[in-house]
Write an enzyme that holds these catalytic residues in place. Sequence first.
Site, PDB file in Angstrom:
ATOM      1  N   CYS B 150      11.540   8.562  19.813  1.00  0.00           N
ATOM      2  CA  CYS B 150      11.468   7.827  18.538  1.00  0.00           C
ATOM      3  C   CYS B 150      11.208   8.830  17.412  1.00  0.00           C
ATOM      4  O   CYS B 150      11.760   8.730  16.316  1.00  0.00           O
ATOM      5  CB  CYS B 150      10.337   6.803  18.544  1.00  0.00           C
ATOM      6  SG  CYS B 150      10.333   5.694  19.954  1.00  0.00           S
ATOM      7  N   HIS B 154      12.137   9.396  13.401  1.00  0.00           N
ATOM      8  CA  HIS B 154      11.158   8.640  12.608  1.00  0.00           C
ATOM      9  C   HIS B 154       9.847   9.374  12.349  1.00  0.00           C
ATOM     10  O   HIS B 154       8.798   8.744  12.276  1.00  0.00           O
ATOM     11  CB  HIS B 154      10.876   7.291  13.278  1.00  0.00           C
ATOM     12  CG  HIS B 154      12.043   6.356  13.274  1.00  0.00           C
ATOM     13  ND1 HIS B 154      12.542   5.800  12.110  1.00  0.00           N
ATOM     14  CD2 HIS B 154      12.828   5.878  14.272  1.00  0.00           C
ATOM     15  CE1 HIS B 154      13.581   5.022  12.415  1.00  0.00           C
ATOM     16  NE2 HIS B 154      13.773   5.062  13.716  1.00  0.00           N
ATOM     17  N   ARG B 198      14.392  -4.960  18.120  1.00  0.00           N
ATOM     18  CA  ARG B 198      14.445  -3.632  17.493  1.00  0.00           C
ATOM     19  C   ARG B 198      14.104  -2.535  18.502  1.00  0.00           C
ATOM     20  O   ARG B 198      14.742  -1.492  18.565  1.00  0.00           O
ATOM     21  CB  ARG B 198      13.499  -3.611  16.290  1.00  0.00           C
ATOM     22  CG  ARG B 198      13.422  -2.344  15.466  1.00  0.00           C
ATOM     23  CD  ARG B 198      14.704  -1.938  14.792  1.00  0.00           C
ATOM     24  NE  ARG B 198      15.594  -1.195  15.704  1.00  0.00           N
ATOM     25  CZ  ARG B 198      16.824  -0.816  15.415  1.00  0.00           C
ATOM     26  NH1 ARG B 198      17.370  -1.111  14.261  1.00  0.00           N
ATOM     27  NH2 ARG B 198      17.558  -0.157  16.277  1.00  0.00           N
ATOM     28  N   CYS B 202      16.714   0.274  19.896  1.00  0.00           N
ATOM     29  CA  CYS B 202      16.424   1.697  19.707  1.00  0.00           C
ATOM     30  C   CYS B 202      16.530   2.431  21.038  1.00  0.00           C
ATOM     31  O   CYS B 202      17.074   3.530  21.104  1.00  0.00           O
ATOM     32  CB  CYS B 202      15.029   1.905  19.103  1.00  0.00           C
ATOM     33  SG  CYS B 202      15.031   1.875  17.293  1.00  0.00           S
TER      34      CYS B 202
END
Lengths: 202, 241
Positions: B150, B154, B198, B202
């Site tokens: 992630c 991010h 979500r 992802c």
Amino acid sequence: MSARCLVATLSLLVLVLATLSPTTMAGDNESLTASYRAKGQAGLDRLQQSEMQQACSGPVGMEVAADVATKIQKAAMDGVVLPADGKLLGQWEKGQKIAQTGTGMQSSDDPATPNGGNCYACHQLAPEEISFGTLGPSLAGYGKIRGQSEAMLKYTWTRIWNSHAYSACSHMPRFGDAKILTEEQIRDVMAFLFDPASPVNK
Amino acid sequence: MFSQYREMLGEGNPAELVEMQGEELWSAARGPKNKPLSACDLGLGAGVVAGAYASLPRYFKDAGRVMDLETRLAWCMNDIQGLSESAVTARPFSVQGQTATDLEALTAWIAGQSRGKVISVPQKHAKEQAAFAEGKRLFNYRAGPYDFSCAGCHSQSSKRIRLTVLPNLTTQEGAANAYRSWPAYRVSQGALRTMQWRMVDCARQQRLPELIFGSPAAVSLLTYLGATANGGIMDAPGIKR
């Protein structure tokens, strides 16, 4: 307990914990594999980390130790395969298509369809294309700026094949090493970067 | 560019229809036990909906684990209405362009009842703290043929994937902007999408196997995100491109 003894005990504890950590990781990852199920081409084996992946999974801002970084970079460099015929440049038109294609290796992708390179997700390439990401450096005018010396071609091939050869915890996928792109596809991406006729260099 | 488009779309969000569907479902007697869900404890007491979403995920003593709203709803549908949890979660997400699933509709309505509330995901219970720590570890966990985590996308501010601005989920501001806007109506998919969706999507883009709805990994990631977002103001269901 004397202060010195306490320090010694604490150091020993830290040492023991450090030795134990791989076991702890494996334990944690049982709950991880229980949270996923295999789908399409994405099997549960994908959750198992390589040494590089494990070393590069520290909290944001944490650097890997210099000796670990050197080891990762060397292993990456040793694994780079240059084309046997020495031909590093293909067709830029095909390379452009690969740079624009974002699919490949997802559980929802058909494994029979060639993978894309998705270069535009992170890099600016042809200045005429306004839809580009900024996670990676801009590569606009790549070949025009750098020329086509053998060293530059090999460096770029290596970057695409396995970017970890130059930066241990690079976020760029290992396009050659992980068999995301074929040798022929990498040649085409190379041409997209270097060919004077490519929109990258316009 | 997309942010202006999003603002424009905000007028007349189709999520309102899904919210209405959820409101009806909440008080409808259903399942083998023919009971309404409205006795379900979402963390603030049985039947309390206002502000519940803003303080989830949290630890539930009756279930013995940390749950986000969607996981909790599936648990309550089983416990109160007698619906099997596996049947409820077999297809948690709607197919593009089709009517929202019960879970999506309930989530949309309940999230809407937290509009204007301060995000305050609790970190008191040991299991809530453990979920946060595990979520943070998974956020940074690189795996799969593309080596993605992630964090890869991010953990920096003002970066983009193509034209889409990526939130920096390691900062309170970035996490709050993301957390407050989900669930959301996704115009490109013609569907309301939830936080569980979500996470699942992802993982797909990370080239990982399928993340299981309501799994420990999914709830841990949401605990890490939600608690990092604490202090932000809920404004969901939102609308996205």
